[in-house]
Write an enzyme that holds these catalytic residues in place. Structure first.
Site, PDB file in Angstrom:
ATOM      1  CE  LYS C  41      -3.939   2.070   2.505  1.00 27.10           C
ATOM      2  NZ  LYS C  41      -4.876   1.915   3.647  1.00 27.10           N
ATOM      3  CB  SER C 116      -8.071   3.922   2.599  1.00 30.84           C
ATOM      4  OG  SER C 116      -7.230   3.252   3.513  1.00 30.84           O
ATOM      5  CB  SER C 141      -8.306   0.993   5.330  1.00 28.23           C
ATOM      6  OG  SER C 141      -8.880   2.257   5.454  1.00 28.23           O
TER       7      SER C 141
END
Lengths: 469, 96, 440
Positions: C41, C116, C141
Site C-alpha cells: 500500500k 482505503s 481499510s
C-alpha cells in the site's frame, strides 16, 4: 511593590544519545545535520523510542527536588508550527507528567516546585540576513533536535531577581551533583520567567540563557513594570522575548495570539510505570547533594560553615578539589582556609574558573606542605599562589628554581654574627634598653638573607645571640 | 457537551489558522456547513456514561518500552529529499 | 519473476492499481515468499521507491529506509512489486479521496473497489501471477475493500505487526495487515510480517507465530457470537442473508452459534472518527514543504509558506479531517471530544471483552452494502461516507483482529463475512475462514 516570579527551567540532560533516537547528543565539531536520523527529523513512518537514561536522570532530579514521582506517566504532543520543529509538534509531557509537587530550600526559604517533565529540544535556527524579525530566510540545523531536556517549573515563590539567580545556581549545583547536567555546556540551561508585580498581570519572558542573564532580564522587566505602574499604565498579559545583547525585553505576542497547542497523548509511545523498586534503585544511586555535603565538611572535617558553603556552592569541581586536597594533606581547616581565602581570590583575579586553570590538588598541597615544613613563609606562599594560579607550575619546583627556600640555620647564624659585629652601636643601644634597635638589626639580617626567613623566628634568634654574647 | 460554542465561519477560520491551512471562500463555507452536521452527529457520545472510566490511549496498554542510552549513528543523507538546502543546512522560510 | 512488472503495468492501466511500480523484477529469492510478488500500500515506505500515501504533499518522496514489514518480505525472497493506490493517507471508504488514480471494482468497473486499501484489494482479485498484498487498516481499510472486491483481508491485532515505516494516519489505530486470494495466502504473509520490532514501541512482544499452522484445524466446538447491532437498520437484507448463510455454514461444520449484544456499536463511530482525526491532524502537521515531499518557492514568512504548501498539497478530505481533528483537541473542546472519545473507546473495548468471555469469535457483515457505484458515491455527503464504516470501526477501535472473507453475492457483487476475535487470537479467525473456504 513586591515582584512575583516563577521560573520554567529547561536543562539539557547528560546522555550519549537523544531522547527518542540513537543520534549522538555531542555535536561539537559535527557538520550541520550530521547528527540526525529519520526519527529526530520526523520523516514519515519513523517512530520515537524513549531513552532509559533520560528517564532515570529525570526521576533522580525529581527526587532531589522532593517531588512526587508519578507511578505512571505519558508523553504528549504539543502542536505548534515553527521551522525549528521537524514534526510541527513537540513531544513533551502534559497532563500526566513525570513528577509533581516538590521544593528547593534556599537557606530558610522554601521555593515550591510545581512539576518536572521531559521533552525534546527543537533545532537550531540561523537567521540569515538579519535578526529573528528581519531575516530573509532561515537555515536549520537539526543536530539539537531531539536532545533530551528536563523542564522544572517553580511556583511563583521567588521575590527578586537576585533570589531567582540564587535559585538557579543552587538548582544547577544539584543537577550537576546528580550527574544529570553539565554546567560547562553552552546553552545547557535556558529559562522562561513569569514576572508580575503584586496584583498586576503576568508577563512571560522567554529565551534567557544563563544565571546572570536571568538576573539582568528580570531586573529589566521588573523596572519596566514598575515604571508603567508609576505612570498609571496597566501591564498587559503577554509573552516577551529577551534580547541578551541589548538587555531588553520586547513583545513577542499578546495573550490572544497564544497558540492553541491541542495536546494529545503521544500515540507512538506507551505509558511509563515507575514502581517503588525502580525509584528505590535510582535513589540508591543518587550521590550526596550539596546541602549534605556542606554538613559533612562541617561535621567530619571541622571546616567553618561559611567556608564549606562557599566551596560547595562554587561547583562540584571545587568540592572534588577540596576532597582530594585533604586526602593528600589531611588538615582540612588549613586546606579550606587556603582555598577560600587565597586560591579563589587568585583565580578570580586571573579571571579563571577552576576548570580553566592549570591548578590541581597535587601541586596545590605542595604549597601548604612547604609552609608546614618551614621551607617558605606563609607570607611568601601568599605571593607564590598568584604565580602558581597563573602558570600552574609546581610550587616546590618554583621555590627550588628561584632559590626561595628560607635560609637554613647555618646561613642564618652566620648572617646574625656578621650583622652584630658590623653594627656595634645598635647592639649597644639595644643593651641600653632601646628596643627599636632590635628592629634595625632584624632589618639588616633579613636584607642579608634576602628575606628568606620568618621575621618572628629571625627576631627570636637575634635576641638569643645578643643574650649569649 | 456544552452549548457555549457555535460552529460558524469564524470558528472554521480560526481552526484553519491554528492548522496553517489556507482555505478558499468556498471551502470555508462548505466546511462550516459540514462541520455543523458532523459535530452534531458526534454528540451522541454525550449519551454514554463515562463517569469514572479511564481513557484508552491504545487498545491494549503496554508500558515501559525503553531503549538503552547508546549512540548509534544513522548513515544517510538527510538533505537527499529536499530542494531547500544551503550547504549542509536545510533552508526554511523567515520567521516574520 | 520475468514479465511480472509488465503484466502489473497492464493491470494498472485497466484498473488503476499502482502509484509506483518497481523498475526491476530482481528479488533475493530463497525464502517463504520466493517467487511471490508482494504489493505494498502506498502509505508503507519502500526504500528509494516514491511513497506518497496517496497525497500530493508527498510528491517525489523517496524514503531512506524500508518499513519493517517490507524488509521482512524482502528477507523471505519476495519481489516488492510497487505501491498500490489508496485514499489520501487512508482517509476514505471508497478510494475516491485521492488526486491520483482511483481503482475500479474488478467485478463492475462502475463501482468502487472500496477503501482505503483499494488498489491492494483490486490487485489481489485480478492478479494472474503469484501475489500477496501488504495493506493497512485504521478503521476498516482492509476489510472494506476485501469485502467489495471478494478477496480475503486480514487485519491483525493492534501491535501484532510493526508500524515502523508506515506513514501515520492515526497511530493508536493503524495496523499493517494482509490480503490474499485465499486464507492460506493471508496466513502465510501474516506469519512473515508479524513479531516484535525494536523500532516500534507499541508492537507486541509476543514471539512471531506461524499462522499457517491453524489451517485445517476445523471449527469443532468453536463458539460463534452474532452481535444483533451488526444486522440493524441500514444493513442490506441481501447482505444479512448471505452472512447468516455463512454463520449456518460454520454451525454445520461443528461450531456453536449464539446471538449477543455489543451495546456501544453505534457510538463507536463518533469515538473512532474523533480519535482518528485528532491523531491525524497532528500527524499531518509535519507536511510543510521543507524537508521532503512537495516544495514551493520559499516566499513569505513561515506561517504563509506552510499554509500555502498545505493548501496545495492536501486534497479536500484531508483538509476536512485536519479541520475536524484540530477542533476536537482545541482548548475548550478537548474534554468534550477528544478525551470523551477515549473514554467511550474503553466502553467499546469492554463490550468486546465481555463478548469474548462467552464466545471465541464474532460474525457479522463486513460492510452494510455491496460496493456502491461511483455516481452513488459522488452524491453522498461526508457524514454518509463516515457512516458506511459503522460495522468496521468498533473492532478497529478495540484493536482486535478481524478477517473479511467472501460469502456470496448480491446483485452480482461480492459480500464479505466479517469475523472478529479477541486480541492475539488471529488463529481462530484463520481456522474458521479456512474451514468455510474448503467446505464451499
Amino acid at each position: 511593590m513586591k515582584a512575583v516570579i516563577g521560573l520554567e527551567v529547561h536543562v539539557q540532560l547528560e546522555t550519549e544519545s537523544k531522547l527518542f533516537c540513537g543520534c549522538s547528543t555531542d555535536s561539537e565539531g559535527a557538520e550541520p545535520n550530521g547528527n540526525t536520523c529519520p526519527i529526530c527529523l520526523g520523516f514519515p513512518g519513523a517512530k520515537p523510542k524513549v531513552n532509559r537514561r533520560a528517564v532515570e536522570h529525570a526521576v533522580k532530579i525529581a527526587r532531589a527536588l522532593d517531588c512526587e514521582v508519578q507511578p505512571r506517566f505519558y508523553f504528549s504532543r504539543k502542536s505548534y508550527f515553527y521551522p525549528d520543529m521537524p514534526k510541527n509538534f513537540q513531544i513533551t509531557q502534559y497532563e500526566m507528567p513525570l513528577a509533581l509537587g516538590g521544593h528547593l530550600l534556599l537557606d530558610d526559604r522554601r521555593i515550591g516546585i510545581t512539576r518536572v517533565h521531559m521533552e525534546e529540544d527543537p533545532a537550531r535556527l540561523v537567521h540569515v540576513g538579519g535578526s529573528i524579525s528581519s531575516s530573509l530566510y532561515t537555515l536549520i540545523d537539526h543536530n539539537r533536535s531531539g536532545v533530551p531536556l528536563v523542564e522544572i517549573v517553580t511556583e511563583p515563590d521567588l521575590t527578586s531577581s537576585r533570589e531567582a539567580r540564587l535559585f538557579l545556581r543552587k538548582l544547577s549545583l544539584i543537577l550537576e551533583h546528580l550527574g544529570a547536567y553539565d554546567p560547562g555546556r553552552e546553552g545547557g540551561l535556558r529559562v522562561d520567567a513569569n514576572v508580575s508585580l503584586e496584583g498586576g498581570q503576568r508577563v512571560e519572558v522567554k529565551n534567557i540563557t544563563g544565571f546572570r542573564a536571568v538576573e539582568d532580564a528580570l531586573n529589566y522587566e521588573i523596572i519596566r513594570q514598575e515604571s508603567m505602574a508609576d505612570m498609571g499604565i496597566s501591564v498587559m498579559r503577554e509573552t516577551r522575548h529577551y534580547d541578551a545583547e541589548s538587555n531588553t525585553t520586547s513583545t513577542l505576542r499578546l495573550k490572544e495570539q497564544e497558540e492553541d497547542y491541542g495536546y494529545i497523548t503521544e500515540p507512538d509511545l506507551v505509558r511509563i510505570d515507575v514502581d517503588e523498586a525502580w525509584i528505590a534503585r535510582l535513589e540508591s544511586e543518587m550521590p550526596e547533594l550539596p546541602d549534605a555535603r556542606i554538613q559533612r565538611y562541617v561535621e567530619e572535617s571541622g571546616v567553618p560553615r561559611f567556608q564549606a558553603g562557599i566551596m560547595v556552592n562554587t561547583g562540584l569541581d571545587l568540592s572534588r578539589f577540596f576532597e582530594e586536597s585533604i586526602r593528600l594533606f589531611p588538615r582540612p581547616g588549613v586546606v579550606a582556609n587556603w582555598i577560600v581565602t587565597f586560591l579563589l581570590k587568585s583565580l578570580n583575579y586571573e579571571g579563571l574558573s577552576l576548570r580553566e586553570s592549570k591548578v590541581n590538588p597535587e601541586t596545590f598541597v605542595e604549597l601548604l606542605a612547604l609552609i608546614e615544613e618551614g621551607t617558605i613563609t606563609e607570607r611568601l606562599a601568599r605571593e607564590l599562589i598568584k604565580e602558581y594560579v597563573g602558570t600552574g607550575e609546581s610550587p616546590r619546583a618554583l621555590v627550588e628554581r628561584r632559590g626561595l627556600a628560607s635560609a637554613g640555620r647555618d646561613e642564618l647564624g652566620e648572617a646574625i654574627g656578621e650583622v652584630l659585629s658590623d653594627n656595634r652601636k645598635a647592639v649597644a643601644d639595644y643593651r641600653a634598653g632601646q628596643t627599636r634597635a632590635l628592629d634595625y638589626l632584624l632589618g639588616q639580617v633579613l636584607r642579608r638573607i634576602r628575606a628568606r626567613g620568618d621575621p618572628v623566628e629571625v627576631k627570636r634568634l637575634i635576641r638569643e645571640a645578643l643574650d649569649s654574647e | 457537551m456544552s452549548d457555549h460554542w457555535t460552529i460558524d465561519r469564524g470558528l472554521v477560520e480560526r481552526i484553519a489558522k491554528v492548522a496553517r491551512l489556507e482555505l478558499t471562500e468556498d471551502e470555508i463555507e462548505k466546511f462550516t456547513k459540514q462541520l455543523k452536521v458532523i459535530l452534531e452527529a458526534f454528540r451522541e457520545l454525550d449519551d454514554v456514561d463515562t463517569e469514572g472510566v479511564e481513557p484508552s490511549f491504545h487498545p491494549q496498554e503496554l508500558s515501559n518500552v525503553l531503549r538503552e542510552d547508546e549512540a548509534t549513528p544513522w548513515s544517510w543523507d538527510p538533505l537527499e529529499n529536499t530542494e531547500h538546502r544551503e550547504g549542509r543546512y536545510f533552508k526554511g522560510p523567515r520567521i516574520q | 519473476m520475468t514479465g511480472v512488472i509488465d503484466r502489473a503495468r497492464e493491470l494498472d492501466e485497466e484498473y488503476g492499481i499502482f502509484n509506483a511500480l518497481a523498475e526491476s523484477d530482481d528479488s533475493m529469492g530463497g525464502g517463504r515468499l520466493e517467487g511471490v510478488a508482494v504489493s505494498v500500500k502506498d502509505n508503507v515506505c519502500v526504500m528509494g521507491m516514491e511513497t506518497r500515501a496517496g497525497s500530493r504533499v508527498l510528491e517525489g518522496y523517496r524514503p531512506p529506509f524500508d518499513a519493517t514489514v517490507v524488509k521482512k518480505c524482502r528477507g523471505e525472497g519476495a519481489l516488492i512489486l510497487g505501491k498500490t493506490t489508496q485514499d489520501e493517507f487512508g482517509f476514505g471508504t471508497f478510494n475516491v479521496n485521492t488526486p491520483f488514480k482511483v481503482p475500479v471494482n474488478p467485478h463492475d468497473r462502475e463501482r468502487s473497489a472500496g477503501g482505503s486499501s483499494g488498489g491492494a484489494a483490486c490487485l489481489t482479485s485480478v492478479a494472474d501471477f503469484p501475489h500477496l498484498a501488504l495493506a493497512e487498516s485504521t478503521g476498516g481499510s482492509i476489510s472494506c475493500p476485501a469485502s467489495f472486491c471478494g478477496v480475503v483481508g486480514l487485519t491483525p491485532t493492534y501491535g501484532r505487526t510493526s508500524r515502523w515505516g508506515l506513514v501515520d494516519y492515526a497511530n493508536s489505530l493503524d495496523k499493517i495487515g494482509v490480503m490474499g486470494k485465499t486464507v492460506a495466502d493471508a496466513a502465510l504473509l501474516l506469519s512473515v510480517i508479524s513479531g516484535p520490532d525494536e523500532y516500534d514501541s507499541t508492537v507486541s512482544q509476543a514471539p512471531p507465530e506461524d499462522f499457517t499452522g491453524y489451517l485445517g484445524n476445523g471449527v469443532e466446538g468453536l463458539r460463534v457470537g452474532v452481535p444483533r447491532e451488526y444486522f440493524g437498520e441500514g444493513v442490506d437484507p441481501g447482505v444479512s442473508e448471505a452472512v447468516w448463510g455463512a454463520v449456518k455454514g460454520l454451525e454445520a461444520l461443528g461450531a456453536t452459534v449464539k446471538e449477543l449484544s455489543l451495546p456501544h456499536t453505534g457510538v463507536s463511530l463518533a469515538s473512532y472518527y474523533i480519535i482518528a482525526m485528532a491523531e491525524a491532524s497532528t500527524n499531518l502537521a509535519k507536511f510543510s514543504g521543507l524537508r521532503y515531499g512537495l516544495h514551493l518557492p520559499l516566499e513569505g514568512a513561515f506561517d504563509e509558506y506552510f499554509s500555502r504548501v498545505r493548501a496545495r498539497g492536501f486534497s479536500e478530505e484531508a483538509k476536512r479531517r485536519i479541520i475536524l481533528g484540530t477542533f476536537t483537541r482545541m482548548a475548550g473542546y478537548r474534554d468534550a471530544y477528544y478525551m470523551k472519545a477515549l473514554r467511550v473507546r474503553t466502553r467499546v473495548i469492554e463490550d468486546f471483552k465481555r463478548a469474548f468471555a462467552e464466545v471465541d469469535i464474532l460474525a457479522a457483515p463486513t460492510m452494510p452494502v455491496v460496493a456502491p457505484r461511483f455516481d452513488e458515491i459522488s452524491a453522498m455527503e461526508p457524514i454518509q461516507h463516515y457512516m458506511m464504516d459503522v460495522l468496521t470501526v468498533a473492532p478497529n477501535l478495540a484493536g482486535i483482529p478481524m478477517i473479511s472473507t467472501p460469502c456470496g453475492r448480491v446483485d452480482g457483487m461480492p459480500v464479505g463475512l466479517h469475523l472478529m476475535a479477541d486480541h492475539m487470537e488471529e488463529g481462530k479467525l484463520i481456522r474458521a475462514t479456512h474451514a468455510l473456504e474448503v467446505s464451499a
